[in-house]
Design an enzyme around this catalytic site. Structure first.
Site, PDB file in Angstrom:
ATOM      1  N   SER A  12       0.841  -1.212   0.000  1.00 34.34           N
ATOM      2  CA  SER A  12       0.000   0.000   0.000  1.00 34.34           C
ATOM      3  C   SER A  12       0.871   1.256   0.000  1.00 34.34           C
ATOM      4  CB  SER A  12      -0.889   0.051   1.247  1.00 34.34           C
ATOM      5  OG  SER A  12      -1.546  -1.159   1.435  1.00 34.34           O
ATOM      6  N   HIS A  62       2.070   1.811  -3.369  1.00 32.30           N
ATOM      7  CA  HIS A  62       0.982   2.362  -4.188  1.00 32.30           C
ATOM      8  C   HIS A  62       0.694   3.837  -3.880  1.00 32.30           C
ATOM      9  CE1 HIS A  62      -0.868  -1.780  -5.307  1.00 32.30           C
ATOM     10  NE2 HIS A  62       0.049  -1.397  -6.157  1.00 32.30           N
TER      11      HIS A  62
HETATM   12 ZN   LIG Z   1      -0.126  -2.836   4.791  1.00 32.37          ZN
END
Ligand SMILES: [Zn+2]
Ligand SMILES: [Zn+2]
Length: 329
Positions: A13, A16
């Site tokens: 994440s 990202h």
């Molecule tokens: Zn995570």
């Protein structure tokens, strides 16, 4: 509580959030309240405690849940903290741990002092930072998914940190075969080190055929989607389900995936979605497994960066060849 951060991992994440699409928008599609300090896989030392803190004291080593559940909404009260309606996510919607200190409620902290039995020095904190991603695999397979009988064949798609956690946990829990798939050869090597009996490059084989071959035409009892590539992985999983099998769906893909659902009916198969790592004895069980020496997650860590090189660490994470990148604060 004030926690002095010692180690913080870079999650997919986080990568990202660092990467942008052609129009310049961040790729991460989940809950955020930016700007905030990133970092949600971490461990550190309790520096100071507030008046209401009772179970922890200054000097305790802790690993921290990043799901900030409220404890009072319907799902929380019904024992589903990962589905909290008022959830905040540390390092995504609230300030996280790429910082020297983090202020956190005691309820999200788990003491990891007992890891001193197997690890020494600052390595304890590196290992502590892995409990969060391993916890997502634990939650998916054993809590949401209800686990499997010893002897099951387990296939794991995606050998990033959550997939690697799934591989190690499946092995410990008595899988007869753990079969891993990824598109990056470096990660396949780490998958083998974490306990995969077989690891294949998904671009160079037909995964469902491999699974059927390796299980004498029976199929896998458990298939874990930790790749976030459902349109590619689900059609394969559909062809290699055994009877009464489960697909544990952990990856995220912001797209629809067609599936031939008759296979679920005739084989009494299930698809189980899962998110998070809070509650249900997850952190405490993983800490015990590591302290006992049965779970050895240190091979997941393939790079360590000092805090002042945190941006370099983020850049490296975009290559996706590492297992877990740890930043030492
Ligand atoms: Zn995570
Ligand atoms: Zn709640």
């Amino acid at each position: 509580m004030l926690v002095r951060v010692k180690s913080c991992g870079i999650c997919g994440s986080d990568t990202h959030l660092y990467e942008t699409d052609k129009a310049g928008y961040i790729i991460f599609s989940g809950l955020t309240k930016l700007p905030c300090v990133l970092g949600h896989e971490f461990a550190g030392v309790v520096e100071k405690t507030g008046r209401k803190v009772t179970a922890l004291k200054a000097g305790d080593k802790v690993a921290v849940e990043s799901i900030m559940w409220c404890g009072t909404c319907q799902p929380c009260k019904n024992g589903a903290p990962n589905q909290c309606r008022n959830v905040e996510l540390m390092g995504l919607s609230a300030d996280g741990a790429f910082a020297e200190y983090a202020a956190i409620s005691e309820r999200y902290c788990w003491k990891i002092n007992e890891l001193e039995k197997v690890y020494s020095g600052d390595e304890i904190f590196d290992i502590g930072a892995l409990i969060e991603p391993i916890g997502c695999a634990y939650n998916g397979i054993f809590i949401a998914g209800g686990g499997f009988n010893p002897g099951a064949a387990v296939a794991v798609y995606g050998a990033g940190p959550i997939g690697l956690g799934a591989i190690a946990l499946a092995k410990i829990a008595g899988a007869s075969k753990v079969i891993a798939f990824d598109s990056i050869n470096e990660r396949l090597g780490i998958a083998r080190e974490m306990g995969a009996d077989f690891a294949f490059n998904i671009d160079k084989c037909v995964p469902s055929k491999k699974i059927m071959e390796l299980t004498d035409g029976w199929g896998a009892e458990i298939q874990v989607e930790a790749a976030g590539a459902a349109p590619v992985t689900i059609p394969e999983m559909e062809k290699s389900m055994s009877v009464n099998s489960k697909i544990i769906y952990l990856g995220r893909a912001a797209t629809k995936t067609p599936m031939y659902l008759d296979a679920l009916v005739s084989g009494a198969n299930k698809i189980i979605g899962s998110r998070g790592h809070s509650g249900h004895g997850i952190f405490s069980s993983i800490i015990k497994l590591i302290a006992s020496g049965r779970l050895n997650p240190q091979k997941m860590i393939t790079a360590r960066y000092p805090f002042k090189k945190v941006l370099e660490a983020f850049r490296a994470s975009t290559e996706r060849t590492d297992g877990k990148i740890i930043v030492r604060v």
